[in-house]
Write an enzyme that holds these catalytic residues in place. Structure first.
Site, mmCIF file in Angstrom:
data_model
loop_
_atom_site.group_PDB
_atom_site.id
_atom_site.type_symbol
_atom_site.label_atom_id
_atom_site.label_comp_id
_atom_site.label_asym_id
_atom_site.label_seq_id
_atom_site.Cartn_x
_atom_site.Cartn_y
_atom_site.Cartn_z
ATOM 1 N N HIS A 36 118.639 39.857 -25.494
ATOM 2 C CA HIS A 36 118.315 39.009 -24.349
ATOM 3 C C HIS A 36 116.874 38.502 -24.243
ATOM 4 C CE1 HIS A 36 122.274 39.755 -22.778
ATOM 5 N NE2 HIS A 36 122.076 41.058 -22.881
ATOM 6 N N LYS A 64 130.503 36.737 -29.894
ATOM 7 C CA LYS A 64 130.256 37.169 -28.518
ATOM 8 C C LYS A 64 130.428 35.934 -27.637
ATOM 9 C CE LYS A 64 127.040 39.513 -25.463
ATOM 10 N NZ LYS A 64 125.712 40.105 -25.273
ATOM 11 N N ASN A 67 126.210 34.865 -23.769
ATOM 12 C CA ASN A 67 124.965 35.627 -23.829
ATOM 13 C C ASN A 67 123.858 34.797 -23.190
ATOM 14 O OD1 ASN A 67 123.676 38.144 -24.967
ATOM 15 N ND2 ASN A 67 122.319 36.584 -25.776
ATOM 16 N N THR A 68 122.889 35.498 -22.614
ATOM 17 C CA THR A 68 121.736 34.834 -22.004
ATOM 18 C C THR A 68 120.458 35.355 -22.641
ATOM 19 O OG1 THR A 68 122.893 34.568 -19.908
ATOM 20 C CG2 THR A 68 120.491 34.430 -19.838
ATOM 21 N N HIS A 138 120.368 46.322 -19.237
ATOM 22 C CA HIS A 138 121.608 45.554 -19.215
ATOM 23 C C HIS A 138 121.407 44.259 -18.452
ATOM 24 C CE1 HIS A 138 125.881 44.634 -18.955
ATOM 25 N NE2 HIS A 138 125.754 44.503 -17.652
ATOM 26 N N PHE A 139 121.875 43.149 -19.023
ATOM 27 C CA PHE A 139 121.849 41.865 -18.331
ATOM 28 C C PHE A 139 123.154 41.764 -17.559
ATOM 29 C CE2 PHE A 139 122.279 37.401 -17.621
ATOM 30 C CZ PHE A 139 120.981 36.972 -17.405
#
Length: 141
Positions: A36, A64, A67-68, A138-139
């Protein structure tokens, strides 16, 4: 001065990447950084997500789907962990929020492993991050 600061940040991130984790929490922190954090980019280029998702190993065994990447220096990201706790999507109360420059990557329709292709959307928005012992792990959104 900005060049020296950027070099120091890069060395810190590289050091964290190379150090063997001593606990599960350290592994989660290192995984958060890998998946991230990209402080040296704005992320707006249409090819950004395709390149970064591959480079950061998020297309090795599957694509995936979402995602950011956060385009802030590590200290700004970590400072979110000092804000008030809010509820995470999983119901735990270890999430925190802030406004960050980010790039959202979403798998395009019809794209499948091993040819993962992503849509890129760069913007500034509210993010939610879960923290443990003042480290982002964790995002959440």
């Amino acid at each position: 001065m900005q060049g020296i600061r950027s070099l120091l940040l890069l060395l810190v991130l590289l050091g964290l990447w190379l150090v063997q984790p001593s606990s599960g929490q350290s592994r989660r922190f290192q995984q958060f950084l890998r998946q991230h954090v990209d402080p040296h980019s704005e992320g707006g280029d249409a090819t950004y997500c395709n390149q970064m998702m591959h480079r950061r190993r998020m297309t090795e065994t599957r694509c995936k789907p979402v995602n950011t990447f956060i385009h802030e220096d590590f200290w700004n990201i970590q400072s979110i962990c000092q804000t008030s706790n809010i509820q995470c999507k999983n119901g735990q109360m270890n999430c925190h929020e802030g406004i960050m420059k980010i790039t959202d990557c979403r798998l395009t329709g019809g794209s499948s492993f091993p040819n993962c292709r992503y849509r890129t959307l760069a913007r500034t928005r509210r993010v939610v991050i879960a923290c443990e012992n003042s480290e982002p792990v964790h995002f959440d959104g």
